[in-house]
Write an enzyme that holds these catalytic residues in place. Structure first.
Site, PDB file in Angstrom:
ATOM      1  N   ASP A 140      36.199  51.365  54.871  1.00 11.15           N
ATOM      2  CA  ASP A 140      37.361  50.644  55.374  1.00 11.15           C
ATOM      3  C   ASP A 140      38.124  50.124  54.166  1.00 11.15           C
ATOM      4  O   ASP A 140      37.583  49.359  53.359  1.00 11.15           O
ATOM      5  CB  ASP A 140      36.933  49.489  56.277  1.00 11.15           C
ATOM      6  N   ASP A 172      35.588  53.226  69.327  1.00  5.13           N
ATOM      7  CA  ASP A 172      35.112  51.908  68.931  1.00  5.13           C
ATOM      8  C   ASP A 172      34.488  51.238  70.144  1.00  5.13           C
ATOM      9  O   ASP A 172      35.099  51.188  71.219  1.00  5.13           O
ATOM     10  CB  ASP A 172      36.257  51.047  68.395  1.00  5.13           C
TER      11      ASP A 172
END
Length: 259
Positions: free
Chosen positions: A130, A11
């Protein structure tokens, strides 16, 4: 039988490697390019990069990071975050990425999946999902809802329906991330992974919750995942990819090994 893949997830926020828990409390922990090289040398099969605030901030994609990574590692890698058009996909692929991941934009403009698949082939298009566990309802019958904008916006979309729809639209792979498990190191959401994996024909990458090699064993076997994303357990150096692969190999999971 195809080999299972181990895929470190990096990330990125403002050009730095970052890590949070359940999409909150992110802490910057290093240089993503250096981390990518270390994981490549440890035997990673692929690497995934997400610019975690590009969509919510309305920013452009991190082309400079993509180019630096392409010069450093020699395994496939995918890039997500801030990809809104086929031209964005083209820029990422020309910069050196093998795959592009679309998440929020795909929900808001599903045809980007089809357009990307036509332009570059389905194998280049990864759907990022997600997912948050919710109460089962008529609107979300599987009990898992799609959340976009980096975990900020609930959509009311049923996760199982969206996985099947994305496959129909031309996605070549799904990266399935449990927000509830993300960063907890307490294990993958195996029931979610198994539900999606057994209802689509394209590969599914399990994401969110890896903390021990046993967690990968469970999600790659009982969860029927084709690959497992890992982050905290290698970012904080509690495990190495080579050690994880050696464990899985001993348990009878087919891996690409470096000897």
């Amino acid at each position: 039988m195809l080999s299972k893949r181990i895929i470190p997830c990096l990330d990125v926020r403002n050009g730095l490697l970052t890590k949070g828990i359940k999409f909150q409390g992110n802490v910057d922990i290093g240089d993503p390019v250096e981390a990518a090289r270390a994981y490549y040398e440890q035997g990673a099969d692929e690497i995934v990069f997400y610019d975690i605030t590009a969509s919510s901030d309305g920013r452009d994609i991190m082309i400079d990071v993509v180019r630096r990574v392409a010069e450093t590692i020699f395994i496939p890698f995918s890039v997500g975050g801030g990809i809104r058009t086929v031209e964005d996909m083209r820029r990422v692929i020309l910069a050196g990425a093998e795959k592009v991941s679309v998440n929020s934009e795909a929900v808001q403009n599903p045809l980007i999946i089809t357009e990307g698949a036509r332009a570059f082939g389905s194998q280049c298009i990864v759907l990022g999902m997600d997912v948050k566990k919710v109460e089962q309802s008529t609107k979300v019958p599987c009990g898992y809802e799609i959340v976009i904008q980096g975990g900020r916006k609930y959509t009311g979309i049923d996760a199982l329906w969206w996985a099947k729809e994305a496959e129909r639209l031309g996605a070549g792979e799904i990266c399935l991330n449990s927000i509830d498990a993300d960063g907890t190191q307490s294990g993958y959401e195996t029931n979610l992974t198994a539900m999606i994996s057994t209802n689509v024909r394209i590969p599914v990458i399990a994401s969110g919750g890896a903390g021990q090699p046993e967690h990968l064993l469970e999600v790659l076997t009982r969860g029927r995942a084709d690959a497992a994303l890992i982050a905290s357990m290698v970012h904080y150096k509690t495990h190495t990819i080579s050690d994880i692969k050696a464990y899985l190999d001993r348990q009878g999971v087919k891996m690409r090994m470096q000897w």
